[in-house]
Every structure is written in C-alpha cells, then in structure tokens.
Motif scaffolding. Sequence first.
Motif, PDB file in Angstrom:
ATOM      1  N   UNK A  45       0.826  -1.199   0.000  1.00 34.21           N
ATOM      2  CA  UNK A  45       0.000   0.000   0.000  1.00 34.21           C
ATOM      3  C   UNK A  45       0.860   1.249   0.000  1.00 34.21           C
ATOM      4  N   UNK A  46       0.189   2.371   0.148  1.00 31.65           N
ATOM      5  CA  UNK A  46       0.868   3.664   0.099  1.00 31.65           C
ATOM      6  C   UNK A  46       0.745   4.395   1.423  1.00 31.65           C
ATOM      7  N   UNK A  47       1.711   5.247   1.698  1.00 28.02           N
ATOM      8  CA  UNK A  47       1.661   6.103   2.884  1.00 28.02           C
ATOM      9  C   UNK A  47       0.594   7.168   2.648  1.00 28.02           C
ATOM     10  N   UNK A  48      -0.397   7.292   3.530  1.00 32.86           N
ATOM     11  CA  UNK A  48      -1.448   8.287   3.330  1.00 32.86           C
ATOM     12  C   UNK A  48      -0.913   9.722   3.266  1.00 32.86           C
ATOM     13  N   UNK A  49       0.056  10.069   4.116  1.00 32.22           N
ATOM     14  CA  UNK A  49       0.620  11.425   4.088  1.00 32.22           C
ATOM     15  C   UNK A  49       1.323  11.673   2.757  1.00 32.22           C
ATOM     16  N   UNK A  51       0.724  10.182  -0.066  1.00 30.06           N
ATOM     17  CA  UNK A  51      -0.289  10.195  -1.116  1.00 30.06           C
ATOM     18  C   UNK A  51      -1.006  11.551  -1.188  1.00 30.06           C
ATOM     19  N   UNK A  52      -1.341  12.108  -0.015  1.00 25.43           N
ATOM     20  CA  UNK A  52      -2.102  13.358   0.030  1.00 25.43           C
ATOM     21  C   UNK A  52      -1.254  14.611  -0.165  1.00 25.43           C
ATOM     22  N   UNK A  53      -0.017  14.590   0.354  1.00 26.27           N
ATOM     23  CA  UNK A  53       0.776  15.816   0.350  1.00 26.27           C
ATOM     24  C   UNK A  53       2.062  15.731  -0.466  1.00 26.27           C
ATOM     25  N   UNK A  54       2.507  14.533  -0.749  1.00 30.15           N
ATOM     26  CA  UNK A  54       3.796  14.359  -1.423  1.00 30.15           C
ATOM     27  C   UNK A  54       4.975  14.406  -0.466  1.00 30.15           C
ATOM     28  N   UNK A  55       4.705  14.601   0.831  1.00 29.05           N
ATOM     29  CA  UNK A  55       5.763  14.662   1.837  1.00 29.05           C
ATOM     30  C   UNK A  55       6.023  13.275   2.411  1.00 29.05           C
ATOM     31  N   UNK A  56       7.268  13.029   2.773  1.00 29.68           N
ATOM     32  CA  UNK A  56       7.634  11.762   3.401  1.00 29.68           C
ATOM     33  C   UNK A  56       7.400  11.860   4.906  1.00 29.68           C
ATOM     34  N   UNK A  57       6.670  10.908   5.458  1.00 27.32           N
ATOM     35  CA  UNK A  57       6.454  10.877   6.910  1.00 27.32           C
ATOM     36  C   UNK A  57       7.692  10.277   7.573  1.00 27.32           C
ATOM     37  N   UNK A 134      12.213  16.417   4.610  1.00 20.80           N
ATOM     38  CA  UNK A 134      11.421  17.043   3.556  1.00 20.80           C
ATOM     39  C   UNK A 134      11.951  18.403   3.120  1.00 20.80           C
ATOM     40  N   UNK A 135      13.042  18.880   3.700  1.00 22.73           N
ATOM     41  CA  UNK A 135      13.630  20.158   3.291  1.00 22.73           C
ATOM     42  C   UNK A 135      14.273  20.001   1.920  1.00 22.73           C
ATOM     43  N   UNK A 136      13.971  20.925   0.999  1.00 22.58           N
ATOM     44  CA  UNK A 136      14.548  20.818  -0.351  1.00 22.58           C
ATOM     45  C   UNK A 136      16.083  20.790  -0.362  1.00 22.58           C
ATOM     46  N   UNK A 140      18.902  16.184  -2.130  1.00 24.11           N
ATOM     47  CA  UNK A 140      19.950  15.441  -2.859  1.00 24.11           C
ATOM     48  C   UNK A 140      20.653  14.402  -1.973  1.00 24.11           C
ATOM     49  N   UNK A 141      20.741  14.680  -0.675  1.00 26.43           N
ATOM     50  CA  UNK A 141      21.407  13.758   0.239  1.00 26.43           C
ATOM     51  C   UNK A 141      20.497  12.630   0.684  1.00 26.43           C
ATOM     52  N   UNK A 142      19.213  12.792   0.489  1.00 24.35           N
ATOM     53  CA  UNK A 142      18.238  11.803   0.948  1.00 24.35           C
ATOM     54  C   UNK A 142      17.512  11.167  -0.236  1.00 24.35           C
ATOM     55  N   UNK A 143      18.181  11.038  -1.359  1.00 23.75           N
ATOM     56  CA  UNK A 143      17.540  10.539  -2.574  1.00 23.75           C
ATOM     57  C   UNK A 143      16.964   9.143  -2.378  1.00 23.75           C
ATOM     58  N   UNK A 144      17.613   8.309  -1.570  1.00 24.11           N
ATOM     59  CA  UNK A 144      17.135   6.946  -1.371  1.00 24.11           C
ATOM     60  C   UNK A 144      15.830   6.915  -0.574  1.00 24.11           C
ATOM     61  N   UNK A 145      15.500   8.010   0.106  1.00 24.05           N
ATOM     62  CA  UNK A 145      14.316   8.027   0.963  1.00 24.05           C
ATOM     63  C   UNK A 145      13.030   8.206   0.195  1.00 24.05           C
TER      64      UNK A 145
END
Length: 146
Positions: A45-49, A51-57, A134-136, A140-145
């Motif tokens: 399944x997908x993370x609801x946050x 899915x709704x916001x595009x942000x990683x919880x 989630x900071x832009x 680049x350092x968190x690409x795997x996340x």
Amino acid sequence: MPTPDSVGAVERWDRLRGPVLAGAATVAVTALVHLVDPNEPGRYGLCPLRLLTGLACPLCGGLRAVHALTHGRADLAWGLNPAVVLLLPVVVVAWAWWTGRAWRGPVPRPSPRVRGALAAAALAGMVAFAVLRNLPALQPHLAALT
C-alpha cells in the motif's frame, strides 16, 4: 490442589503473555517483510501522508529499511530510513526490559512526569526528522528516501 510453585508459574505466564505475544508478532511481521519485498510497487500500500501531500512521513521507507536489514544491508537501510535503524536497538532494549520486568513481577514504574518527558522527546525527534527529510536543501542527500 495447586502447589505454590504452580501458582507462581501461572502468574508468571500471565505477566509474560504481553511481551511474548508482542515478540512473536514482531518476528512474524519481520519475516513477512523479509520474504515479501516492499520495493515492488503495490505490495504494502501507500503512505497516506505521502499520497495526500507528497511529503515523506517519519516512517516512509521503514519497511524497505527492515527488508534491507534482514538481508544484511545496513548501509542501504540507513539510506532508506535512518530513524528505523537508530530506533531498532531502542525497541529491542525496551522489549527486553518489559520482558524482564514481567518475569520478575511488579516493580515500580517510572513516574508520569518521566514517561511524559520520554514521550514528548520521542515525538519531537520524529517531527524534527520528518521536517528535515522534507527540506529541499537536503533532498539530494536523501535521494534513497523517496
């Protein structure tokens, strides 16, 4: 007529039931994540946050990190979700403490103030981790996340 030793054993099992069942459930779920690869789309399944916001919880990438850890890839797990890697030993120690406490019998619990402070620190840490990941500037350092 039950002997004092058999009564003690029954009481001990009653106290150990929670940690034993929690440990067994954790082993079963970990085995499932080991066997069923979460890297394949649609498996869990997908993370609801997300899915709704595009942000990683704070937990995004957690299943993939557990999968990597069970396959001996700590470096990959760290890249997927460092919070899971850092919290795993804490969870194991907490479970061992809970099990030992249940084995020995009732012992004094930490005060509500201490428990509240620990809960607040854990929540603050997870919120800080969620904001940082989630900071832009850090993307680049968190690409795997992602």
